[in-house]
Design a protein around this motif. Structure first.
Motif, mmCIF file in Angstrom:
data_model
loop_
_atom_site.group_PDB
_atom_site.id
_atom_site.type_symbol
_atom_site.label_atom_id
_atom_site.label_comp_id
_atom_site.label_asym_id
_atom_site.label_seq_id
_atom_site.Cartn_x
_atom_site.Cartn_y
_atom_site.Cartn_z
ATOM 1 N N TRP A 96 10.758 53.704 45.377
ATOM 2 C CA TRP A 96 11.885 52.898 44.875
ATOM 3 C C TRP A 96 11.803 51.478 45.421
ATOM 4 C CZ3 TRP A 96 14.271 53.861 40.682
ATOM 5 C CH2 TRP A 96 14.517 55.164 40.265
ATOM 6 N N SER A 97 11.442 51.326 46.667
ATOM 7 C CA SER A 97 11.294 49.982 47.250
ATOM 8 C C SER A 97 10.183 49.212 46.545
ATOM 9 C CB SER A 97 10.994 50.075 48.744
ATOM 10 O OG SER A 97 12.090 50.607 49.437
ATOM 11 N N SER A 98 9.098 49.896 46.253
ATOM 12 C CA SER A 98 7.983 49.260 45.549
ATOM 13 C C SER A 98 8.379 48.873 44.125
ATOM 14 C CB SER A 98 6.772 50.195 45.513
ATOM 15 O OG SER A 98 6.294 50.424 46.817
ATOM 16 N N GLU A 146 11.703 57.185 48.492
ATOM 17 C CA GLU A 146 12.322 55.946 48.967
ATOM 18 C C GLU A 146 11.321 54.785 48.978
ATOM 19 O OE1 GLU A 146 12.407 58.865 50.662
ATOM 20 O OE2 GLU A 146 14.487 59.443 50.319
ATOM 21 N N ALA A 147 10.092 55.078 49.387
ATOM 22 C CA ALA A 147 9.055 54.041 49.409
ATOM 23 C C ALA A 147 8.709 53.607 47.982
ATOM 24 C CB ALA A 147 7.811 54.550 50.129
#
Length: 77
Positions: A13-15, A10-11
């Motif tokens: 994908w956010s990046s 998830e981190a």
């Protein structure tokens, strides 16, 4: 010996959404072997599996400019 923690997907994908190319590389490295193996099981072709696994990176494109999904559909049926 130091252990480096892997950021959760998830981190990453956010990046990626924020334009961080290194995050895409990390996510790709994490799953590329699984994608390659799955593509081989579906197609029965090492060459097709390699093309499919490289498609998300803009690498080798399957004949006719097909997307990886289209290529899987063609060879798995």
């Amino acid at each position: 010996m130091t252990h480096q923690l892997r950021p959760p997907d998830e981190a990453l994908w956010s990046s990626i959404a924020a334009g961080e190319e290194m995050a895409f590389g990390s996510l790709f490295d994490r799953y590329s072997r699984a994608v390659y193996n799955h593509a081989f099981r579906l197609t029965g072709s090492w060459s097709a599996a390699e093309d499919i696994a490289q498609a998300p990176t803009g690498g080798a494109r399957p004949a006719g400019g097909r997307t990886a999904t289209g290529y899987l559909d063609r060879y798995s049926g």
